[in-house]
Design an enzyme around this catalytic site. Sequence first.
Site, mmCIF file in Angstrom:
data_model
loop_
_atom_site.group_PDB
_atom_site.id
_atom_site.type_symbol
_atom_site.label_atom_id
_atom_site.label_comp_id
_atom_site.label_asym_id
_atom_site.label_seq_id
_atom_site.Cartn_x
_atom_site.Cartn_y
_atom_site.Cartn_z
ATOM 1 N N SER A 190 0.629 -1.029 0.175
ATOM 2 C CA SER A 190 -0.073 -0.012 -0.132
ATOM 3 C C SER A 190 0.929 1.168 -0.096
ATOM 4 O O SER A 190 0.341 2.192 -0.457
ATOM 5 C CB SER A 190 -0.836 -0.114 1.474
ATOM 6 O OG SER A 190 -0.113 -0.007 2.265
ATOM 7 N N HIS A 218 -5.451 -4.107 -1.375
ATOM 8 C CA HIS A 218 -5.238 -3.017 -2.482
ATOM 9 C C HIS A 218 -5.399 -3.521 -3.605
ATOM 10 O O HIS A 218 -4.649 -3.031 -4.757
ATOM 11 C CB HIS A 218 -3.787 -2.291 -1.803
ATOM 12 C CG HIS A 218 -4.332 -1.383 -1.069
ATOM 13 N ND1 HIS A 218 -4.564 -0.184 -0.945
ATOM 14 C CD2 HIS A 218 -3.865 -1.228 0.305
ATOM 15 C CE1 HIS A 218 -4.702 0.472 0.228
ATOM 16 N NE2 HIS A 218 -4.134 -0.229 0.900
ATOM 17 N N LYS A 249 -12.253 -0.901 1.059
ATOM 18 C CA LYS A 249 -11.463 -0.051 -0.146
ATOM 19 C C LYS A 249 -12.478 -0.071 -1.414
ATOM 20 O O LYS A 249 -13.441 0.805 -1.478
ATOM 21 C CB LYS A 249 -9.992 -0.396 -0.376
ATOM 22 C CG LYS A 249 -9.250 -0.456 1.230
ATOM 23 C CD LYS A 249 -7.843 -0.880 1.081
ATOM 24 C CE LYS A 249 -7.176 -0.054 2.327
ATOM 25 N NZ LYS A 249 -6.694 -1.043 3.269
#
Length: 415
Positions: A190, A218, A249
């Site tokens: 990340s 991610h 996310k």
Amino acid sequence: MAYSDSTRQVYSDEIAAIKEKGLFKEKRFICSPQAAEIEVEYPEGAACEKVLNFCANNYLGLSSHPEVIKSAHAGLDARGYGMSSVRFICGTQDVHRELQDKVSAFLATEDTLLFPSCMDANAGVFEAVLGKKDVIIPDKLIHASLIDGIRLCRAERDIFEHMDMKHLRKKLELHRDKRRRLIVTDGVFSMDGDLCPLDEMCDLADEFDAMVLVDDSHATGFIGKTGRGVHEHFGVMDRVDIITTTFGKALGGASGGCVSGRSELVELCRQKARPYLFSNSLSPVIVSATISVIDLLSRTTERRDKLESNTTRFREGMKKVGLSIREGVTPIVPVMLYNAKLANDMARDMYAEGIYVIGFFFPVVPEGQARIRVQLSAAHENEHIDKCVAAFKKVGNKYGVLGLDKKGIIEKYGT
Ligand SMILES: *Cc1c(COP(=O)(O)O)cnc(C)c1O
């Protein structure tokens, strides 16, 4: 009195020292839904201002997508607000099962178990499937939540250098005698935005009879040709044993996470993982909305495709401007500045230009590695990206860092 004046003084001195170094994390309040354009109250007490957001994990622009909001409402109406129970007592609805099945189909895994967050998934998974005769071999730069989860497990831990496959091989050789070996990595790291070499890891796992766990927080939803994740990107979809990931996310961005993978391993998490047993069940509102997100992403790759072209546009723009970005293909683009105060100051000036980005420095990244981390979103339009690049040009020029490489910036500002 336990919290005496002198105790108070010690703590306020520590806070003052953080401020003095220019490292203080200021409060910022978002007074709008999460989107490409948001309204922000900053500094505290100032009127809300419209800025472009380049630091959200809203990769696919789904945080306030109409279809997602509609499904959240429908879930609220159909199954209520809260479960008031952990999963195994009376906290599992049909919709929880439906989401688990959809996640398994999307990731091409055998089974999936929902957790309140990916942090919780990572806190529970290791202890559930490994014991003291086993070894966990993690990449040096894995996410904090994986580090914590590994600490909660009695297996031995032996770190390999970041993405160094030769070093990983050595560690696997060293631990041939262990009952089981588990390689652990982030899919996309990340802070740097780099992709782990998952294909090579799977080859090594085959050679040394090891298992592979990848945290794809991610990546899920946008990495790989149809957005399934890093395992799709590297063509190893059937070779990863455990995937942990988040719904907080790209997948709508509210909260929730899961462990997905080999059915026996998932079953053991259901029996033993402590956050599954001892923390509350995911709200039906989030479950319903996440189901609609998975449906949407299974129908079309339009959003991940747009994110990809946005990423290319931004990366090329920044290179032309002469800012030193970390090479890569993911929508995480670190603008390397090395000096923490410089990163903080430049981020503040970017805000004055209408671009919301944040300086990252120790302890979030290693010392001397300060940066502004830019994150692209499918919600961005070309003009947003161009405005962001233009602002970086102006601010970079003010600080005299355009065209400078690492050595140049450090000579000028130190670390
Ligand atoms: C964000 C993140 C998490 C935590 O996810 P939550 O669902 O917010 O707890 C875990 N692992 C990685 C790699 C992350 O980036």
